[in-house]
Design a protein around this motif. Structure first.
Motif, mmCIF file in Angstrom:
data_model
loop_
_atom_site.group_PDB
_atom_site.id
_atom_site.type_symbol
_atom_site.label_atom_id
_atom_site.label_comp_id
_atom_site.label_asym_id
_atom_site.label_seq_id
_atom_site.Cartn_x
_atom_site.Cartn_y
_atom_site.Cartn_z
ATOM 1 N N UNK A 68 0.841 -1.202 0.000
ATOM 2 C CA UNK A 68 0.000 0.000 0.000
ATOM 3 C C UNK A 68 0.876 1.252 0.000
ATOM 4 N N UNK A 69 1.974 1.210 0.759
ATOM 5 C CA UNK A 69 2.895 2.347 0.783
ATOM 6 C C UNK A 69 3.419 2.660 -0.608
ATOM 7 N N UNK A 70 3.720 1.599 -1.363
ATOM 8 C CA UNK A 70 4.223 1.788 -2.716
ATOM 9 C C UNK A 70 3.242 2.508 -3.614
ATOM 10 N N UNK A 71 1.943 2.318 -3.356
ATOM 11 C CA UNK A 71 0.900 2.998 -4.130
ATOM 12 C C UNK A 71 0.710 4.438 -3.672
ATOM 13 N N UNK A 72 0.920 4.679 -2.371
ATOM 14 C CA UNK A 72 0.668 5.995 -1.779
ATOM 15 C C UNK A 72 1.802 6.986 -2.031
ATOM 16 N N UNK A 73 3.047 6.517 -1.886
ATOM 17 C CA UNK A 73 4.205 7.405 -1.971
ATOM 18 C C UNK A 73 4.239 8.146 -3.306
ATOM 19 N N UNK A 74 4.383 9.454 -3.216
ATOM 20 C CA UNK A 74 4.502 10.278 -4.410
ATOM 21 C C UNK A 74 3.201 10.905 -4.879
ATOM 22 N N UNK A 75 2.067 10.532 -4.250
ATOM 23 C CA UNK A 75 0.785 11.087 -4.681
ATOM 24 C C UNK A 75 0.440 12.343 -3.891
#
Length: 232
Positions: free
Chosen positions: A47-54
């Motif tokens: 989930x962190x991988x999807x969230x980071x950078x947004x």
């Protein structure tokens, strides 16, 4: 064709901020986990991988939906912002950030920042580092900039950032430093070249898209892109 054979010389450099220049990702991680923990949920690396950078709104939506949290995105965003911003007044620099940026500045390489943060959030995080951020030609805050219509992984923020350099370089002449899969995807969609400094919490399978990866900014392979190499 290998990644190295595809590399072209660049003239401009664009940096993401969170996790690249400033060590803020740990603050975001703790804030989201504290909310998720109240509902017995785990903020996993996937989930962190999807969230980071947004942008903040999108981060909140992803967290609520992927963890199936029983609160609205609006409520999550308010709590997330409050919790995280309480710790943003004392953010440290990422290792090697000052060395790399000053090196490029001294060699008169045009540099800019393209961050998903809003202007208010940017000002809060950078309060202790005003002299450092004054080295950049310009800052694009995707969370509040009206010209950035869609956040990462869409390419808007990088295209806007390139357009704001005085000489308006071609996308392929821009090198981007990113830590997030969403940011890497956005830069590649913009037609730019990318060096990734992966966040330690991003799963390995989400790093495939990045052609060049380094562990720290001191390892930046500037000479590959026709830029003055960093002194060892």
């Amino acid at each position: 064709m290998s990644a190295l054979k595809q590399i072209k010389k660049v003239s401009h450099v664009i940096f993401d901020m969170d996790g690249v220049l400033l060590d803020t990702e740990i603050i975001y991680k703790k804030a989201i986990q504290s909310i998720a923990g109240r509902f017995g949920k785990m903020y996993t690396p996937q989930i962190q991988g999807k969230v980071i950078g947004t942008v903040e709104r999108e981060s909140s939506r992803i967290a609520v939906e992927m963890m199936k949290l029983p609160i609205s995105v609006d409520k999550f965003q308010i709590e997330f912002r409050t919790t995280a911003h309480q710790q943003m007044h004392n953010v440290a620099m990422m290792p090697g950030a000052e060395q790399l940026v000053k090196h490029l500045y001294e060699h008169k390489i045009p540099i800019a920042v393209a961050t998903s943060s809003s202007l208010a959030s940017f000002e809060l995080k950078t309060a202790k580092h005003k002299a450092f951020f004054a080295l950049f030609n310009h800052i694009v805050c995707g969370g509040s900039d009206p010209e950035v219509r869609k956040g990462k992984p869409c390419p808007d923020i990088f295209l806007v950032c390139a357009e704001r350099f005085k000489d308006k370089p071609l996308a392929e002449k821009c090198l981007v430093f990113e830590d997030a899969p969403n940011g890497v995807a956005a830069a590649l969609k913009a037609g730019m070249q990318v060096v990734m400094i992966p966040d330690e919490n991003v799963p390995a399978e989400m790093l495939i898209e990045a052609p060049i990866k380094i562990n720290r900014l001191e390892e930046a392979p500037l000479e590959l892109f026709g830029l003055p190499p960093l002194k060892s």
